[in-house]
Scaffold this motif. Structure first.
Motif, mmCIF file in Angstrom:
data_model
loop_
_atom_site.group_PDB
_atom_site.id
_atom_site.type_symbol
_atom_site.label_atom_id
_atom_site.label_comp_id
_atom_site.label_asym_id
_atom_site.label_seq_id
_atom_site.Cartn_x
_atom_site.Cartn_y
_atom_site.Cartn_z
ATOM 1 N N ASP A 74 53.724 43.413 40.567
ATOM 2 C CA ASP A 74 53.986 43.406 39.128
ATOM 3 C C ASP A 74 52.805 42.807 38.374
ATOM 4 O O ASP A 74 52.396 43.294 37.316
ATOM 5 N N ARG A 75 52.240 41.731 38.938
ATOM 6 C CA ARG A 75 51.094 41.076 38.302
ATOM 7 C C ARG A 75 49.877 42.000 38.299
ATOM 8 O O ARG A 75 49.160 42.095 37.296
ATOM 9 N N ARG A 97 35.232 47.263 35.450
ATOM 10 C CA ARG A 97 34.844 45.956 34.908
ATOM 11 C C ARG A 97 35.142 44.801 35.855
ATOM 12 O O ARG A 97 34.893 43.646 35.517
ATOM 13 N N GLY A 98 35.701 45.091 37.034
ATOM 14 C CA GLY A 98 36.020 44.001 37.943
ATOM 15 C C GLY A 98 36.821 44.500 39.131
ATOM 16 O O GLY A 98 36.921 45.711 39.378
ATOM 17 N N SER A 99 37.418 43.558 39.844
ATOM 18 C CA SER A 99 38.152 43.925 41.058
ATOM 19 C C SER A 99 39.297 42.953 41.303
ATOM 20 O O SER A 99 39.317 41.835 40.774
ATOM 21 N N LEU A 140 46.182 36.005 45.267
ATOM 22 C CA LEU A 140 45.548 37.090 44.529
ATOM 23 C C LEU A 140 44.250 36.557 43.937
ATOM 24 O O LEU A 140 44.227 35.484 43.331
ATOM 25 N N GLU A 141 43.152 37.294 44.120
ATOM 26 C CA GLU A 141 41.877 36.928 43.504
ATOM 27 C C GLU A 141 41.444 38.039 42.561
ATOM 28 O O GLU A 141 41.519 39.223 42.907
ATOM 29 N N GLU A 196 45.293 33.392 41.800
ATOM 30 C CA GLU A 196 46.675 33.153 41.397
ATOM 31 C C GLU A 196 47.564 33.231 42.631
ATOM 32 O O GLU A 196 47.152 33.748 43.675
ATOM 33 N N GLU A 197 48.803 32.737 42.488
ATOM 34 C CA GLU A 197 49.781 32.841 43.562
ATOM 35 C C GLU A 197 51.084 33.428 43.025
ATOM 36 O O GLU A 197 51.605 32.970 42.007
ATOM 37 N N HIS A 198 51.567 34.459 43.714
ATOM 38 C CA HIS A 198 52.804 35.140 43.339
ATOM 39 C C HIS A 198 53.593 35.439 44.609
ATOM 40 O O HIS A 198 53.548 36.549 45.131
#
Length: 320
Positions: A133-134, A251-253, A264-265, A275-277
């Protein structure tokens, strides 16, 4: 109706560790009956999870008029016949993945559910991972620009002999295929979830190490509706386990070292952060909860038959 009365068909590893606990503990669910051939083991399983009764055959369980829904946790070759029979018996159905052995069976399952006015769901539980979801949110917000390329490695060393637990996964007549069917299908659903319908599928399936009738290694390449190219590598033959997801944009990854984990990086042209999910401790819980609520509220399941069929279409393309 405020609670679904459930029957569980199949009491293997996943059913015991995840499905039955969720059906027992969710307030919207009541696990009433199970199907298991061996009577003494059936009673033991029923007692552990609070089911009132058990049946030797799935046909007997489907004849139980007190049941509203069934969870089908059997080998893949039984998904279609049990689903069709369950629909004709007026039961809502949540079926393990992959949905069926082929697209024709998927169509028959969908038709049976529609003709009998019951809900049909497929157990692609990763659809409900918070980390996905993130990622969808990050992509929608433009954090990494347009996602150009996505890459998944799913490696699990697996070499079971006849008679050992889960050995049926290597029997093509029961499973449909090897790792691409067993856990690759989950990642195919992830690509659909993140990048839209799979418009083109190609790849290679091969037996590189083991003497078996299903592939032990495979690579699939997908052209997604969004314009993203996605690559999935699976194997039963590598010694090092892998469960990665990497997405590269203009623009990124985004990098997920363990899809079943929480980390998650994100790397953009401006900054890098983590982040952590974490997923639910019982990963089947959100899936079963959403399906149950859909039935109770007369809504469509988030992961329904059409989504399950789309994964099967991709698998069929790889086999052709």
């Amino acid at each position: 109706m405020t609670q679904l009365q459930w029957g569980l068909i199949g009491t293997g590893d996943i059913a015991e560790k995840r499905v039955a606990p969720a059906l027992r503990e969710l307030p919207e669910c009541d696990l009433v009956a199970i199907n298991r051939k061996r009577n003494e083991l059936a009673q033991e399983f029923a007692d552990e999870f609070g089911a009132d009764r058990w049946y030797e055959t799935w046909e007997e369980l489907l004849a139980d008029d007190t049941l509203d829904a069934v969870y089908i946790a059997t080998p893949v070759n039984l998904h279609a016949p049990i689903t069709i029979a369950a629909a004709e018996a007026g039961k809502h159905i949540l079926c393990e993945k992959p949905m069926a052995l082929n697209t024709e069976e998927c169509n028959a399952m969908i038709d049976a559910a529609e003709e009998n006015g019951v809900k049909l769901g497929v157990a692609y539980y990763r659809h409900f991972y918070p980390i996905l979801d993130r990622i969808k949110g990050l992509i929608a917000e433009g954090e990494i620009g347009h996602p150009v390329y996505a890459h998944v490695n799913a490696f699990e060393y697996f070499d079971r002999k006849p008679g050992e637990p889960r050995a049926w996964l290597l029997d093509k007549t029961q499973s449909g295929g090897g790792p691409m069917w067993d856990f690759g299908c989950h990642r195919i659903e992830v690509f659909q979830h993140l990048f839209g319908q799979l418009e083109e599928t190609t790849g290679l399936l091969d037996t590189l190490v083991f003497d078996r009738e299903v592939e032990d290694t495979g690579t699939a390449i997908f052209r997604c509706e969004s314009g993203t190219m996605a690559v999935l590598n699976v194997t039963h033959a590598a010694s090092e386990p892998q469960d990665t997801l990497d997405i590269y944009g203009t623009r990124g990854s985004i990098h997920v070292p363990v899809l079943n984990g929480k980390s998650l990086e994100v790397k953009t042209t401006e900054r890098v952060w983590t982040e952590e999910h974490p997923p639910h401790p019982n990963v089947h819980w959100p899936l079963i909860k959403q399906f149950t609520e859909a039935v109770l509220n007369d809504e469509e399941p988030v992961v329904g038959g059409d989504l399950g069929k789309a994964v099967n279409v991709a698998l069929a393309d790889l086999m052709s």
